[in-house]
Design an enzyme around this catalytic site. Structure first.
Site, PDB file in Angstrom:
ATOM      1  CB  SER A 125      -0.997   0.002   1.303  1.00 16.74           C
ATOM      2  OG  SER A 125      -0.253  -0.630   2.369  1.00 16.74           O
ATOM      3  CG  HIS A 146      -3.321  -0.904  -2.920  1.00 19.24           C
ATOM      4  ND1 HIS A 146      -3.867   0.204  -2.563  1.00 19.24           N
ATOM      5  CD2 HIS A 146      -3.185  -1.405  -1.698  1.00 19.24           C
ATOM      6  CE1 HIS A 146      -3.906   0.526  -1.488  1.00 19.24           C
ATOM      7  NE2 HIS A 146      -3.382  -0.563  -0.880  1.00 19.24           N
ATOM      8  CD  GLU A 158      -5.099   2.458  -5.430  1.00 11.55           C
ATOM      9  OE1 GLU A 158      -5.775   3.495  -5.440  1.00 11.55           O
ATOM     10  OE2 GLU A 158      -4.321   1.991  -4.940  1.00 11.55           O
ATOM     11  CG  ASN A 196      -4.381   5.054   0.661  1.00 10.28           C
ATOM     12  OD1 ASN A 196      -5.095   5.137   1.360  1.00 10.28           O
ATOM     13  ND2 ASN A 196      -3.286   3.924   0.991  1.00 10.28           N
TER      14      ASN A 196
HETATM   15  N1  LIG Z   1      -4.215  -4.342   6.248  1.00 12.10           N
HETATM   16  C1  LIG Z   1      -4.667  -3.645   5.297  1.00 12.10           C
HETATM   17  O1  LIG Z   1      -5.618  -2.789   5.742  1.00 12.10           O
HETATM   18  C2  LIG Z   1      -3.819  -3.620   3.939  1.00 12.10           C
HETATM   19  C3  LIG Z   1      -4.485  -2.767   3.090  1.00 12.10           C
HETATM   20  C4  LIG Z   1      -3.858  -2.704   1.650  1.00 12.10           C
HETATM   21  C5  LIG Z   1      -2.627  -3.317   1.757  1.00 12.10           C
HETATM   22  N2  LIG Z   1      -2.082  -4.012   2.532  1.00 12.10           N
HETATM   23  C6  LIG Z   1      -0.565  -4.596   2.337  1.00 12.10           C
HETATM   24  O2  LIG Z   1      -0.870  -5.962   2.433  1.00 12.10           O
HETATM   25  C7  LIG Z   1       0.180  -6.659   3.112  1.00 12.10           C
HETATM   26  C8  LIG Z   1      -0.294  -7.443   4.035  1.00 12.10           C
HETATM   27  O3  LIG Z   1      -0.912  -6.740   5.039  1.00 12.10           O
HETATM   28  P1  LIG Z   1      -1.710  -7.586   6.134  1.00 12.10           P
HETATM   29  O4  LIG Z   1      -2.654  -6.541   6.736  1.00 12.10           O
HETATM   30  O5  LIG Z   1      -2.464  -8.602   5.520  1.00 12.10           O
HETATM   31  O6  LIG Z   1      -0.749  -7.930   6.984  1.00 12.10           O
HETATM   32  P2  LIG Z   1      -0.703  -9.406   7.960  1.00 12.10           P
HETATM   33  O7  LIG Z   1       0.407  -8.978   9.003  1.00 12.10           O
HETATM   34  O8  LIG Z   1      -2.016  -9.455   8.545  1.00 12.10           O
HETATM   35  O9  LIG Z   1      -0.459 -10.484   7.062  1.00 12.10           O
HETATM   36  C9  LIG Z   1       1.124 -10.735   6.342  1.00 12.10           C
HETATM   37  C10 LIG Z   1       1.564 -12.202   6.342  1.00 12.10           C
HETATM   38  O10 LIG Z   1       2.557 -12.352   6.016  1.00 12.10           O
HETATM   39  C11 LIG Z   1       3.511 -13.204   6.349  1.00 12.10           C
HETATM   40  N3  LIG Z   1       4.898 -13.186   5.842  1.00 12.10           N
HETATM   41  C12 LIG Z   1       6.006 -12.182   6.317  1.00 12.10           C
HETATM   42  N4  LIG Z   1       6.750 -12.102   5.695  1.00 12.10           N
HETATM   43  C13 LIG Z   1       6.751 -13.167   4.795  1.00 12.10           C
HETATM   44  C14 LIG Z   1       7.631 -13.656   3.860  1.00 12.10           C
HETATM   45  N5  LIG Z   1       8.807 -13.420   3.617  1.00 12.10           N
HETATM   46  N6  LIG Z   1       7.068 -14.774   3.068  1.00 12.10           N
HETATM   47  C15 LIG Z   1       5.776 -15.308   3.400  1.00 12.10           C
HETATM   48  N7  LIG Z   1       4.803 -14.793   4.156  1.00 12.10           N
HETATM   49  C16 LIG Z   1       5.382 -13.711   4.859  1.00 12.10           C
HETATM   50  C17 LIG Z   1       3.292 -13.124   7.964  1.00 12.10           C
HETATM   51  O11 LIG Z   1       3.456 -14.589   8.440  1.00 12.10           O
HETATM   52  C18 LIG Z   1       1.854 -12.559   7.771  1.00 12.10           C
HETATM   53  O12 LIG Z   1       0.853 -13.851   8.050  1.00 12.10           O
HETATM   54  C19 LIG Z   1       1.280  -5.370   3.250  1.00 12.10           C
HETATM   55  O13 LIG Z   1       2.333  -5.123   2.356  1.00 12.10           O
HETATM   56  C20 LIG Z   1       0.351  -4.347   3.665  1.00 12.10           C
HETATM   57  O14 LIG Z   1       0.942  -3.063   3.355  1.00 12.10           O
HETATM   58  C21 LIG Z   1      -2.613  -4.200   3.779  1.00 12.10           C
END
Ligand SMILES: NC(=O)c1ccc[n+]([C@@H]2O[C@H](COP(=O)([O-])OP(=O)(O)OC[C@H]3O[C@@H](n4cnc5c(N)ncnc54)[C@H](O)[C@@H]3O)[C@@H](O)[C@H]2O)c1
Length: 510
Positions: A125, A146, A158, A196
């Site tokens: 994001s 995204h 996106e 955003n």
């Molecule tokens: N939460 C939101 O609102 C949101 C919205 C849009 C985008 N994002 C993006 O999506 C991505 C994930 O966010 P999230 O909220 O799901 O996070 P989260 O912490 O809930 O989940 C991330 C997962 O990735 C795993 N992980 C970390 N490093 C890893 C690796 N090297 N290989 C495999 N798995 C790995 C972790 O164990 C975890 O289970 C981020 O890049 C975040 O910026 C999040």
């Protein structure tokens, strides 16, 4: 879609099975796509699979899916024990930790595992898709996809084109997301992408209004809800998300655009973070919360009606007539003179200027001048402001007469563009500049903001509702009063206002 992507036997892989990964897995499997789910923590994959299976089962109980479809969708979710097990995937969607080195390492490893035609998509994001792709052997196969949280309910995605992404790759991803029931919008890789980026205006201008002492957060939220149609005001939203989360995003986008004044955060936001007043999660932010319920201060009551004559300035004819009509129901004398009588309260209806500038410009006595925002007047609420010289008696007389129409009345301190004019004009201007920079097409800007931010209208549509010339006038007046380049109008707005074109008109005419 490329031929390989269209092959239904080739699954989509999701790396990172946390909040976002499992949401993406849910919509993909529900739409018929086989999903390989991988996480660095294997127990997270089992938990994610169980989570999504429970969602499908619940949908079946509620009659939204047949039990057979729920079972089939669950069967499409496959736990991948290693990255190597993702080899058959046509597309990998990475939803792992938000750290550049994690994503580049993952993509480098995946390039050695996947077929050459596979697409690597990141759900980042805030990181640059271009920077993530730069470490890859085939950066043209890397793009952003995204999604927003919660994925099944937030139906916009996106599709981000990095500097070296092949257009066929973003086209294929957009088709895939559309096949999953989402609305895909095409966006150039730029800070904040589209949603955003477009969402900056509501927060930063709302905060600025409070920082300037124009109105308190509750009043700003009330005005933006009742007069501009937002479902939630900026301070309710900041409290909901937590300013500890929102403030770093504000700062980051401001810095990534090299201190663009349009995105400049206010010290007030930093102060809230320093104070630990994060919002709902800490029990206090811009509002107080009791057992999770927001405590909203009562609306100030209107003063008693007085028999003071009210004179409505004819300076803005399209606003003077509705204001007179609003006052007609109140039991107060209206002064119909060409100039105000010696005891009359002078009601002016500025566009972008403040009450002081308007009193001086029109040559009416500042002590008896009250400004009413007729660009954002609704039966629910009216906004009025006074000059620093306006007497309490004049203010109260106007307040009481306006309240007699049945509308709630918000009384604010002198401000160029009241609250709604300046906040909406800021939002429109930022969207215009997104269009100007070619970050996204006008239709996609409006669609993405409606779906991604829940605004009642897209920002360009809001500008067209108000009229491009009016938006331009508001911004020019605020800029003239404040000297702040934050309010400089985008060329997209300036040119369309000059030509009488809609802001939603594309860059090149058909
Ligand atoms: N939460 C939101 O609102 C949101 C919205 C849009 C985008 N994002 C993006 O999506 C991505 C994930 O966010 P999230 O909220 O799901 O996070 P989260 O912490 O809930 O989940 C991330 C997962 O990735 C795993 N992980 C970390 N490093 C890893 C690796 N090297 N290989 C495999 N798995 C790995 C972790 O164990 C975890 O289970 C981020 O890049 C975040 O910026 C999040």
């Amino acid at each position: 879609m490329t031929a390989s992507l269209a092959d239904p036997a080739r699954p989509v892989a999701i790396v990172g099975a946390g909040t976002m990964g499992r949401g993406i897995a849910q919509i993909a499997a529900a739409a018929g796509t086989p999903v390989l789910l991988y996480d660095v923590a294997p127990e997270v994959v089992s938990a994610a699979r169980a989570f999504v299976a429970a969602r499908f089962a619940s949908a079946a109980t509620k009659g939204r899916m047949t039990p057979a479809d729920a079972e089939a969708a669950t069967d499409r979710l496959h736990a991948a024990p290693s990255l190597e097990a993702l080899a058959p995937a046509a597309v990998v969607i990475e939803a792992a930790a938000e750290r550049l080195e994690v994503k580049t390492a993952l993509f480098t490893d995946l390039e050695g595992i996947l077929a050459d035609d596979a697409i690597l998509a990141t759900n980042t994001s805030s990181l640059s898709v271009t920077a993530i792709a730069a470490g890859c052997r085939r950066p043209e196969r890397v793009a952003g996809l995204h999604f927003f949280n919660p994925v099944p309910l937030m139906t916009v995605v996106e599709v981000i084109r990095g500097s070296r992404t092949a257009p066929a790759v973003t086209d294929a991803l957009a088709r895939l997301a559309e096949a999953w029931g989402h609305t895909a919008v095409h966006v150039l890789d730029t800070p904040g992408f589209l949603v955003n980026h477009a969402g900056r205006g509501l927060y930063t201008e709302g905060l600025r209004v409070v920082q300037e002492g124009v109105a308190d957060p509750v009043t700003v939220d009330r005005i933006l809800r009742d007069c501009a149609g937002f479902r939630m005001g900026p301070f309710e939203l900041l409290d909901l998300t937590g300013i500890d989360v929102s403030f770093p995003v504000m700062e980051q986008i401001y810095r990534q655009f090299f201190d663009e004044p349009r995105f400049r955060p206010t010290p007030l936001a930093a102060q809230q973070v320093a104070a630990g007043l994060y919002g709902r999660k800490t029990g206090q932010g811009f509002y107080r919360y009791h057992d999770g319920t927001r405590e909203t201060p009562a609306e100030p009551s209107a003063p008693p009606l007085r028999q003071v004559p009210l004179w409505v300035s004819p300076a803005v004819p399209r606003f003077a007539a509705p204001l007179r009509a609003t006052l007609a129901g109140a039991d107060v004398p209206l002064d119909d003179g060409d100039v105000p009588g010696p005891d009359s309260v002078c009601l002016v209806t500025p566009v972008g200027t403040d009450a002081t500038a308007e009193a001086v410009r029109q040559g009416v006595p500042a002590a008896r001048t009250v400004a009413v925002d007729m660009a954002f007047a609704t039966p629910a609420r009216l906004t009025m402001m006074t000059t620093p010289a306006t007497t309490a008696a004049a203010r109260d007389a106007a307040h009481a007469a306006l309240a007699a129409s049945g509308a709630a009345v918000s009384v604010i301190a002198d401000s160029p563009g009241f609250v709604a004019q300046r906040v909406v004009a800021t939002i429109v201007n930022i969207a215009c500049d997104i269009a100007q920079q070619g970050i996204a097409a006008p239709g996609d800007i409006d669609r993405a903001v409606r779906l991604g931010l829940g605004y009642p209208r897209g920002p360009l549509e809001m500008g067209d509702d108000l009229g491009p010339a009016t938006v331009l006038a508001i911004l020019e007046a605020i800029r003239a009063l404040t000297g702040d380049p934050r309010y400089r109008p985008s060329p997209w707005l300036r040119r369309r206002a000059a030509l009488g074109l809609a802001l939603t008109a594309p860059a090149v005419a058909d």
